[in-house]
Design a protein around this motif. Structure first.
Motif, short mmCIF file in Angstrom:
data_model
loop_
_atom_site.label_atom_id
_atom_site.label_comp_id
_atom_site.label_asym_id
_atom_site.label_seq_id
_atom_site.Cartn_x
_atom_site.Cartn_y
_atom_site.Cartn_z
N LEU A 97 0.83 -1.21 0.00
CA LEU A 97 0.00 0.00 0.00
C LEU A 97 0.86 1.26 0.00
CD1 LEU A 97 -2.80 -1.02 2.55
CD2 LEU A 97 -3.01 -0.77 0.07
N MET A 98 1.93 1.26 0.78
CA MET A 98 2.82 2.42 0.81
C MET A 98 3.46 2.62 -0.56
SD MET A 98 4.62 1.83 4.52
CE MET A 98 5.37 3.44 4.71
N ALA A 99 3.89 1.54 -1.19
CA ALA A 99 4.51 1.62 -2.52
C ALA A 99 3.53 2.19 -3.54
CB ALA A 99 5.01 0.25 -2.95
N GLN A 100 2.26 1.83 -3.43
CA GLN A 100 1.26 2.36 -4.35
C GLN A 100 1.07 3.86 -4.18
OE1 GLN A 100 -2.01 -0.26 -3.42
NE2 GLN A 100 -1.29 -1.84 -4.83
N VAL A 101 1.13 4.35 -2.94
CA VAL A 101 1.05 5.80 -2.70
C VAL A 101 2.27 6.49 -3.30
CG1 VAL A 101 1.09 7.61 -0.92
CG2 VAL A 101 -0.42 5.63 -0.66
N VAL A 102 3.45 5.93 -3.08
CA VAL A 102 4.68 6.48 -3.64
C VAL A 102 4.59 6.50 -5.17
CG1 VAL A 102 7.16 6.06 -3.95
CG2 VAL A 102 6.13 5.91 -1.67
N GLN A 103 4.14 5.40 -5.75
CA GLN A 103 4.01 5.30 -7.21
C GLN A 103 3.08 6.39 -7.75
OE1 GLN A 103 1.63 1.96 -8.68
NE2 GLN A 103 3.23 1.56 -10.21
N GLU A 104 1.95 6.58 -7.10
CA GLU A 104 0.98 7.59 -7.53
C GLU A 104 1.54 9.00 -7.38
OE1 GLU A 104 -3.26 9.24 -5.90
OE2 GLU A 104 -3.00 7.07 -5.93
N ASP A 105 2.21 9.27 -6.26
CA ASP A 105 2.78 10.60 -6.05
C ASP A 105 3.88 10.90 -7.08
OD1 ASP A 105 1.11 11.23 -3.95
OD2 ASP A 105 2.58 10.79 -2.39
N LEU A 106 4.71 9.91 -7.38
CA LEU A 106 5.79 10.13 -8.34
C LEU A 106 5.28 10.24 -9.77
CD1 LEU A 106 8.67 7.99 -6.81
CD2 LEU A 106 8.20 10.43 -6.54
N ARG A 107 4.17 9.60 -10.06
CA ARG A 107 3.55 9.75 -11.37
C ARG A 107 3.11 11.21 -11.59
NH1 ARG A 107 2.96 7.04 -16.27
NH2 ARG A 107 1.19 7.98 -17.29
N LYS A 108 2.70 11.89 -10.53
CA LYS A 108 2.27 13.29 -10.62
C LYS A 108 3.39 14.22 -11.06
CE LYS A 108 -1.12 12.75 -6.92
NZ LYS A 108 -1.41 13.05 -5.50
N ILE A 109 4.64 13.83 -10.84
CA ILE A 109 5.77 14.67 -11.24
C ILE A 109 6.42 14.16 -12.53
CG2 ILE A 109 6.22 15.52 -8.92
CD1 ILE A 109 8.70 13.52 -8.96
#
Length: 188
Positions: free
Chosen positions: A131-143
């Motif tokens: 779940l943490m990795a999915q949040v990181v993935q989503e946040d990094l996709r934004k940049i």
């Protein structure tokens, strides 16, 4: 006691911060993380408050890029920490020469897309780490960074780490360098 249940009469539940820490480990020998600006960009991109409050149900405190848990003796409470700032994150990427030249939302530099892997262990913390990795993935996709999450056995992660074939690894551990302010070593 399960989540949402009320404690029995006469039982008090207390939560205290421990030195248990979740962190990202970067491969600083390999593109893109061999550039300090990229590592800083990642730090500004990730919403650690969402990780603590959403994924960890409010249990914990964002370290904000501190090298030590905020609860450790050597952790400087006055140290300037990171919080999510997508504009600053994107500006650092631009300074480092990364741009979205083809309009697909993923940045490129010298013809190569800004892709990386994020290794997550199948170990004891797998459900939480995924779940943490999915949040990181989503946040990094934004940049403009494309992150591929790979969930592997710890031995496979160690092998990839040993040969330098990774971008980031999501890790957890107890860090007891020096005294803890609570002397409580529990993740909860």
């Amino acid at each position: 006691m399960s989540r949402g249940s009320k404690p029995k009469k006469g039982i008090q539940v207390q939560r205290k911060l421990s030195t248990f820490t979740d962190f990202l480990q970067f491969n600083c020998d390999k593109t893109p993380f061999n550039d300090t600006k990229i590592r800083q960009s990642v730090a500004y991109a990730i919403d650690t408050n969402t990780l603590v409050n959403g994924v960890l149900n409010g249990i914990g405190k964002p370290a904000g890029g501190r090298p030590y848990s905020p609860n450790m003796m050597y952790s400087d409470p006055d140290l300037k920490t990171y919080s999510q700032d997508l504009d600053k994150s994107k500006a650092l990427l631009k300074e480092a020469g990364w741009e979205d030249s083809n309009g697909d939302g993923i940045l490129e530099k010298d013809g190569s897309p800004l892709n990386c892997t994020l290794l997550v262990s199948k170990g004891a913390w797998a459900a939480r780490h995924t779940l943490m990795a999915q949040v990181v993935q989503e946040d990094l996709r934004k940049i403009g960074m494309n992150v591929e999450i790979q969930v592997l056995d710890e031995g496979a992660i160690s092998k990839l780490e040993g040969v330098g074939n990774f971008g980031m690894i999501l890790r957890s551990g107890y860090f007891v360098w020096g005294l803890s302010k609570t002397l409580l070593y529990s993740p909860f």
